[in-house]
Scaffold this motif. Structure first.
Motif, mmCIF file in Angstrom:
data_model
loop_
_atom_site.group_PDB
_atom_site.id
_atom_site.type_symbol
_atom_site.label_atom_id
_atom_site.label_comp_id
_atom_site.label_asym_id
_atom_site.label_seq_id
_atom_site.Cartn_x
_atom_site.Cartn_y
_atom_site.Cartn_z
ATOM 1 N N ASN A 125 -2.162 -8.509 3.731
ATOM 2 C CA ASN A 125 -2.861 -7.269 4.079
ATOM 3 C C ASN A 125 -3.260 -7.259 5.556
ATOM 4 O O ASN A 125 -4.298 -6.725 5.919
ATOM 5 N N GLN A 144 -3.646 -6.496 -1.616
ATOM 6 C CA GLN A 144 -4.242 -5.161 -1.674
ATOM 7 C C GLN A 144 -4.800 -4.785 -0.306
ATOM 8 O O GLN A 144 -5.418 -5.606 0.369
ATOM 9 N N ASP A 146 -6.152 -0.991 2.130
ATOM 10 C CA ASP A 146 -6.428 0.441 2.128
ATOM 11 C C ASP A 146 -5.218 1.276 2.552
ATOM 12 O O ASP A 146 -5.014 2.375 2.039
ATOM 13 N N HIS A 148 -2.035 1.217 2.046
ATOM 14 C CA HIS A 148 -0.860 0.822 1.258
ATOM 15 C C HIS A 148 0.076 1.980 0.933
ATOM 16 O O HIS A 148 1.219 1.759 0.509
ATOM 17 N N HIS A 149 -0.358 3.216 1.102
ATOM 18 C CA HIS A 149 0.322 4.376 0.522
ATOM 19 C C HIS A 149 1.800 4.486 0.899
ATOM 20 O O HIS A 149 2.622 4.877 0.063
ATOM 21 N N ASN A 184 -9.120 11.588 6.175
ATOM 22 C CA ASN A 184 -9.830 10.673 5.279
ATOM 23 C C ASN A 184 -10.744 9.677 5.982
ATOM 24 O O ASN A 184 -11.270 8.775 5.347
ATOM 25 N N CYS A 185 -10.920 9.807 7.273
ATOM 26 C CA CYS A 185 -11.858 8.958 8.014
ATOM 27 C C CYS A 185 -12.831 9.834 8.790
ATOM 28 O O CYS A 185 -12.567 11.013 9.025
#
Length: 208
Positions: A125, A144, A146, A148-149, A184-185
């Motif tokens: 990550n 994992q 954040d 990752h999309h 999203n931030c």
């Protein structure tokens, strides 16, 4: 079509996405992202605790590197993190792997140079994978994270398909980075930042 792709295409024109992307490419990395190619080594930025599998990881970092060697015949660059302290045991294992596999190169840091030249990024990550998005480089994640999309998630039961998917991946990096950062931030430099932070805290029950 994924949720983030459909939402971003409704919100922003391709031209605006491109302008945003190029602005941040230049601001963060100067002209380096303009001089990239994808026919060079697989880049494996290493973090710490190389022999340990932690709860958010599908395997230990050393096992990840071994999987990469087993799944690809390409040259591989494994880069130690310049701010990590590695044990003698960890370094011995790395050196043994490099001796067994001449196509494996061990190095320290130099993230931008490796992102310019690599085919794609393999990591648990590491934030180097997020930086790789500015260089147009896909990522294969063994952990994992954040962001990752648009990456490929490593499935230990089907790694050959995962590596093939990472090699041919061509996600819309510009659209994703706008969606991740702008939609999203919270931009701390904007006037509305304080109210957005307060609203976010209220949403999760914090007394503000």
């Amino acid at each position: 079509m994924s949720l983030w792709v459909s939402s971003i295409r409704r919100l922003l024109t391709p031209l605006k996405r491109s302008v945003f992307y190029r602005f941040w490419q230049k601001r963060l990395f100067g002209s380096a992202p303009e001089q990239t190619r994808r026919d060079r080594p697989i880049y494996v930025p290493l973090q710490g605790r190389l022999l340990q599998r932690r709860s958010f990881q599908s395997c230990s970092p050393i096992e990840m590197l071994e999987h990469t060697l087993a799944q690809s015949t390409c040259p591989i660059v494994a880069a130690l993190h310049p701010k990590e302290i590695y044990s003698a045991e960890e370094l011995t294992v790395l050196e043994r792997l490099a001796a067994q596999h001449p196509r494996l190169t061990l190095t320290m840091g130099q993230m931008e140079r490796h992102l310019q030249n690599c085919a794609f990024v393999v990591t648990q990550n590491s934030a180097a994978a997020f930086s790789g998005y500015f260089f147009g480089k896909p990522a294969l994640f063994f952990g994992q994270i954040d962001f990752h999309h648009i990456g490929v998630r490593a499935d230990l039961a089907d790694l050959s398909q995962c590596f093939a998917a990472a090699e041919r991946a061509e996600p819309d990096f510009a659209a994703y980075l706008w969606w991740f950062w702008q939609a999203n931030c919270i931009n701390a430099g904007r006037a509305e930042a304080e109210e957005k932070i307060a609203a976010r805290l209220r949403r999760f029950g914090w007394p503000v």
